[in-house]
Design an enzyme around this catalytic site. Structure first.
Site, mmCIF file in Angstrom:
data_model
loop_
_atom_site.group_PDB
_atom_site.id
_atom_site.type_symbol
_atom_site.label_atom_id
_atom_site.label_comp_id
_atom_site.label_asym_id
_atom_site.label_seq_id
_atom_site.Cartn_x
_atom_site.Cartn_y
_atom_site.Cartn_z
ATOM 1 N N ASN A 219 0.808 -1.233 0.000
ATOM 2 C CA ASN A 219 0.000 0.000 0.000
ATOM 3 C C ASN A 219 0.835 1.274 0.000
ATOM 4 O O ASN A 219 0.459 2.264 -0.608
ATOM 5 C CB ASN A 219 -0.981 -0.013 1.174
ATOM 6 C CG ASN A 219 -0.288 -0.078 2.510
ATOM 7 O OD1 ASN A 219 0.754 -0.724 2.657
ATOM 8 N ND2 ASN A 219 -0.824 0.581 3.494
ATOM 9 N N PRO B 196 9.645 -7.404 -0.694
ATOM 10 C CA PRO B 196 8.521 -6.522 -0.994
ATOM 11 C C PRO B 196 7.349 -7.344 -1.503
ATOM 12 O O PRO B 196 7.544 -8.469 -1.968
ATOM 13 C CB PRO B 196 9.080 -5.624 -2.104
ATOM 14 C CG PRO B 196 10.121 -6.463 -2.784
ATOM 15 C CD PRO B 196 10.694 -7.372 -1.730
ATOM 16 N N GLY C 18 2.074 -5.112 7.897
ATOM 17 C CA GLY C 18 0.952 -5.778 7.233
ATOM 18 C C GLY C 18 -0.198 -5.935 8.208
ATOM 19 O O GLY C 18 -0.321 -5.158 9.169
ATOM 20 N N SER C 19 -1.017 -6.929 7.995
ATOM 21 C CA SER C 19 -2.226 -7.069 8.826
ATOM 22 C C SER C 19 -1.894 -7.693 10.187
ATOM 23 O O SER C 19 -0.872 -8.362 10.353
ATOM 24 C CB SER C 19 -3.236 -7.949 8.104
ATOM 25 O OG SER C 19 -2.741 -9.266 8.016
ATOM 26 N N GLU D 161 4.317 -3.710 12.476
ATOM 27 C CA GLU D 161 3.492 -2.520 12.236
ATOM 28 C C GLU D 161 2.218 -3.016 11.566
ATOM 29 O O GLU D 161 2.244 -3.412 10.396
ATOM 30 C CB GLU D 161 4.234 -1.548 11.318
ATOM 31 C CG GLU D 161 5.599 -1.130 11.824
ATOM 32 C CD GLU D 161 5.535 -0.149 12.973
ATOM 33 O OE1 GLU D 161 4.463 0.433 13.196
ATOM 34 O OE2 GLU D 161 6.554 0.011 13.656
ATOM 35 N N CYS E 201 -2.581 2.395 6.702
ATOM 36 C CA CYS E 201 -2.809 1.878 8.054
ATOM 37 C C CYS E 201 -3.233 2.977 9.012
ATOM 38 O O CYS E 201 -3.969 2.756 9.945
ATOM 39 C CB CYS E 201 -1.544 1.213 8.548
ATOM 40 S SG CYS E 201 -0.112 2.299 8.450
HETATM 41 P P1 NAD Z 1 -1.486 -9.064 4.726
HETATM 42 O O1 NAD Z 1 -1.045 -9.340 6.114
HETATM 43 O O2 NAD Z 1 -2.364 -10.036 4.072
HETATM 44 O O3 NAD Z 1 -0.247 -8.843 3.766
HETATM 45 C C1 NAD Z 1 0.728 -7.882 4.028
HETATM 46 C C2 NAD Z 1 2.039 -8.401 3.497
HETATM 47 O O4 NAD Z 1 2.441 -9.516 4.252
HETATM 48 C C3 NAD Z 1 1.924 -8.875 2.055
HETATM 49 O O5 NAD Z 1 3.004 -8.358 1.324
HETATM 50 C C4 NAD Z 1 1.981 -10.383 2.156
HETATM 51 O O6 NAD Z 1 2.628 -10.957 1.042
HETATM 52 C C5 NAD Z 1 2.810 -10.571 3.395
HETATM 53 N N1 NAD Z 1 2.555 -11.852 4.052
HETATM 54 C C6 NAD Z 1 1.398 -12.540 4.124
HETATM 55 N N2 NAD Z 1 1.579 -13.695 4.812
HETATM 56 C C7 NAD Z 1 2.877 -13.728 5.169
HETATM 57 C C8 NAD Z 1 3.683 -14.639 5.900
HETATM 58 N N3 NAD Z 1 3.183 -15.750 6.403
HETATM 59 N N4 NAD Z 1 4.981 -14.333 6.071
HETATM 60 C C9 NAD Z 1 5.494 -13.201 5.580
HETATM 61 N N5 NAD Z 1 4.783 -12.295 4.893
HETATM 62 C C10 NAD Z 1 3.495 -12.547 4.699
HETATM 63 O O7 NAD Z 1 -2.147 -7.633 4.754
HETATM 64 P P2 NAD Z 1 -2.793 -6.838 3.568
HETATM 65 O O8 NAD Z 1 -4.243 -6.878 3.748
HETATM 66 O O9 NAD Z 1 -2.221 -7.167 2.264
HETATM 67 O O10 NAD Z 1 -2.228 -5.383 3.960
HETATM 68 C C11 NAD Z 1 -2.977 -4.467 4.610
HETATM 69 C C12 NAD Z 1 -2.802 -4.556 6.103
HETATM 70 O O11 NAD Z 1 -1.531 -4.037 6.452
HETATM 71 C C13 NAD Z 1 -3.808 -3.697 6.806
HETATM 72 O O12 NAD Z 1 -4.259 -4.341 7.961
HETATM 73 C C14 NAD Z 1 -3.018 -2.462 7.172
HETATM 74 O O13 NAD Z 1 -3.529 -1.715 8.238
HETATM 75 C C15 NAD Z 1 -1.674 -3.048 7.466
HETATM 76 N N6 NAD Z 1 -0.628 -2.032 7.352
HETATM 77 C C16 NAD Z 1 -0.058 -1.556 8.485
HETATM 78 C C17 NAD Z 1 0.888 -0.548 8.420
HETATM 79 C C18 NAD Z 1 1.557 0.021 9.652
HETATM 80 O O14 NAD Z 1 2.550 0.735 9.498
HETATM 81 N N7 NAD Z 1 1.060 -0.240 10.848
HETATM 82 C C19 NAD Z 1 1.240 -0.029 7.182
HETATM 83 C C20 NAD Z 1 0.639 -0.540 6.056
HETATM 84 C C21 NAD Z 1 -0.301 -1.552 6.148
#
Ligand code: NAD
Length: 524
Positions: free
Chosen positions: A165, A189, A239-240, A261, A295
């Protein structure tokens, strides 16, 4: 300042002369390539090579080798590279803005926020790294007789696993402090935005970063995330919250450090004495930056009853004026969502809310006429518990507005969430705003701003409470997490033990007297 050429008028066209050298930088190719599409149009960007286990092994081995020499380089040399990188990012911003826009579908203004973030963090860590990494000489257990030094050792190879994002900010701004602290970095990435991270690595090498020190492996997180963590000395993940738990388990199993994060369901509070016009205008950016795929963006707005009608009317008017589009210029205010699953979530949250009695004040519709994943910025009222959007993160351009009768009610509602990432408070009385802010459970709270005041202040830590994460980026914390301390204590002249012939009892009495004297002298 040299400004790089604009790449193309069409949001899908990244020339092969730009893409291929970037793909060549990735340590990948051992696993079948995946097709990556431009969200704004659905056109193909690249066949992205994927990393096999052997590729990941190779990336870590190369990074480890490069790190040994890098850690021996004086900090000022590492800082000089950071400064040059800062200049390259600003000078070549047209290129990286194009790449970010093509990969994410976001507007150019929102892509520029990422350029700003990287510049601010590069400048900040270049200015503080020498101080943060300097040896410390704390007081020893016996003053003068015990000489103590605390040294800083880089962790080794840091894995930065970043989402799609904010692909420039989140891949780069966490890598820079790791690098300047003497570590190597292996980035993973997101596939969707890999070219952005690869461009940053290429730019860092042009700035003087030794080749091999910052590597990128490519693959779905669920496919290669575990393999990356299995080889890393520290994991920085964005990520999430759901995936964050998996990362924490894998890192915990290996007893390596991690920083997470994660998601947010961020509240914005408009108090009775707020500057309504300003709040309504700035809330637009706070809610709809990167089409709400931020986020830190606001998904809940609590407005005091006495100003509710005015705020809602001005806010909705601004929302309806937001111009959607995908061109690689500053002509649109908001771009596309990035994936089908994002627009599916947005649709389902809005449909669920409407079916259960919510009112759509603005937006509420997909815009396939503009591109496959465009969705109008949407404002909901009459949202209640039981609707998905009430509690769950949408991560899209949807905000719910609630009427509240007092500051107390607003604070209670703001804190009624398991998340705790960011919040915003609006009032003309800034000390009242800070007092309200202190009662909100969030890692950052912006008074009379949405997110940029706290996020952009690189000297201040940023991160989540609750299920929004653990660990911090930015500030001294954002660098110190990448080093271990080593304490070297040298005992001189006298041992810390009874002198020859002295009984243990007399030693205990002497030390008791010593402890009491030290306390009355207020010595640490
Ligand atoms: P997601 O957790 O599904 O994916 C995020 C990233 O993690 C992707 O690039 C994915 O390939 C990777 N990933 C997934 N499973 C993994 C694993 N087992 N090991 C390593 N990497 C893995 O989340 P999403 O829905 O794609 O992204 C959005 C989420 O990220 C939202 O909840 C958002 O709030 C959060 N986010 C947080 C911040 C922050 O700084 N706090 C910033 C950006 C996004």
């Amino acid at each position: 300042m040299t400004t790089a050429r604009r790449l193309a008028a069409e949001p899908t066209a990244l020339p092969a002369t730009l893409v291929q050298p970037l793909l060549d930088l990735a340590v990948a190719g051992g696993a079948p390539a995946v097709e990556v599409l431009a969200p704004a149009t659905g056109a193909k960007i690249a066949d992205l090579p994927q990393s096999s286990t052997a590729d990941i092994d190779r990336a870590f081995a190369t990074a480890r080798e490069a790190q040994r020499a890098w850690a021996l380089r004086p900090v000022r040399e590492r800082i000089a590279i950071l400064r040059r990188f800062h200049d390259i990012v600003l000078d070549e911003q047209q290129t990286i803005l194009d790449i970010v826009q093509v990969e994410t579908g976001k507007s150019r203004a929102h892509a520029f926020d990422e350029v700003g973030d990287v510049a601010v963090n590069a400048r900040y860590y270049a200015s503080v790294a020498d101080k943060l990494l300097a040896d410390r000489k704390p007081r020893g257990v016996l003053p003068v007789l015990t000489r103590v030094e605390v040294r800083h050792r880089p962790k080794g190879v840091v894995a930065v696993i970043s989402p799609w994002n904010y692909p420039l900010a989140l891949a780069v701004s966490d890598a820079l402090p790791a690098l300047v602290a003497g570590n190597a970095v292996v980035s993973r990435p997101d596939n969707q935005t890999a070219l952005t991270a690869l461009w940053a690595i290429a730019a860092a090498e042009r700035a003087g970063l030794p080749s091999g020190l910052w590597q990128a492996v490519l693959g779905r997180g669920s496919a290669i995330g575990g393999e990356v963590i299995a080889r890393a000395d520290y994991v920085d993940y964005t990520g999430s919250s759901a995936t964050g738990r998996t990362i924490a388990q894998q890192a915990g199993e290996r007893l390596i450090g991690y920083s997470l994060e994660l998601g947010g369901k961020n509240p914005l509070l408009v108090l009775a004495d707020a500057d309504i016009s300003r709040a309504a205008r700035i809330a637009i950016r706070a809610c709809f930056a990167s089409a709400g795929q931020l986020c830190e963006s606001m998904e809940r707005i609590y407005v005091h009853d006495s100003v509710y009608d005015r705020f809602v009317s001005e806010f909705v008017e601004h929302v309806k004026a937001i111009k959607l589009g995908g061109a690689l210029d500053f002509s649109s205010d908001m771009g596309s969502l990035t994936f089908r699953r994002q627009i599916d979530t947005v649709r389902s949250h809005v449909e669920d809310a409407v079916a259960k009695g919510a009112t759509v004040l603005a937006g509420g519709r997909a815009r396939p006429d503009l591109g496959p994943y465009f969705y109008e910025p949407t404002v909901l009222a009459d949202v209640r518990p039981g609707m998905t959007v009430y509690r769950e993160e949408t991560f899209g351009p949807v905000v719910s507005i609630y009427r509240v009768g007092s500051d107390e009610e607003a604070i209670t509602a703001a804190n009624d969430t398991a998340y705790g990432l960011n919040a915003s408070v609006w009032t003309k009385d800034t000390s009242r705003g800070r007092a309200v802010a202190a009662r909100i459970n969030a890692g950052s709270v912006n008074v009379n701003e949405g997110f940029i005041a706290a996020w952009g202040s690189a000297d201040a830590p940023s991160g989540g409470l609750g299920i929004s994460g653990t660990g911090r980026r930015h500030g001294p914390e954002g660098l110190l997490k990448y080093i271990d301390t080593q304490t070297i204590a040298t005992q001189r002249v006298l041992p810390i033990a009874p002198l020859p012939g002295m009984s243990e009892e007399l030693w205990a009495k002497t030390m008791t007297l010593y402890f009491s004297v030290m306390k009355s002298l207020r010595q640490k």
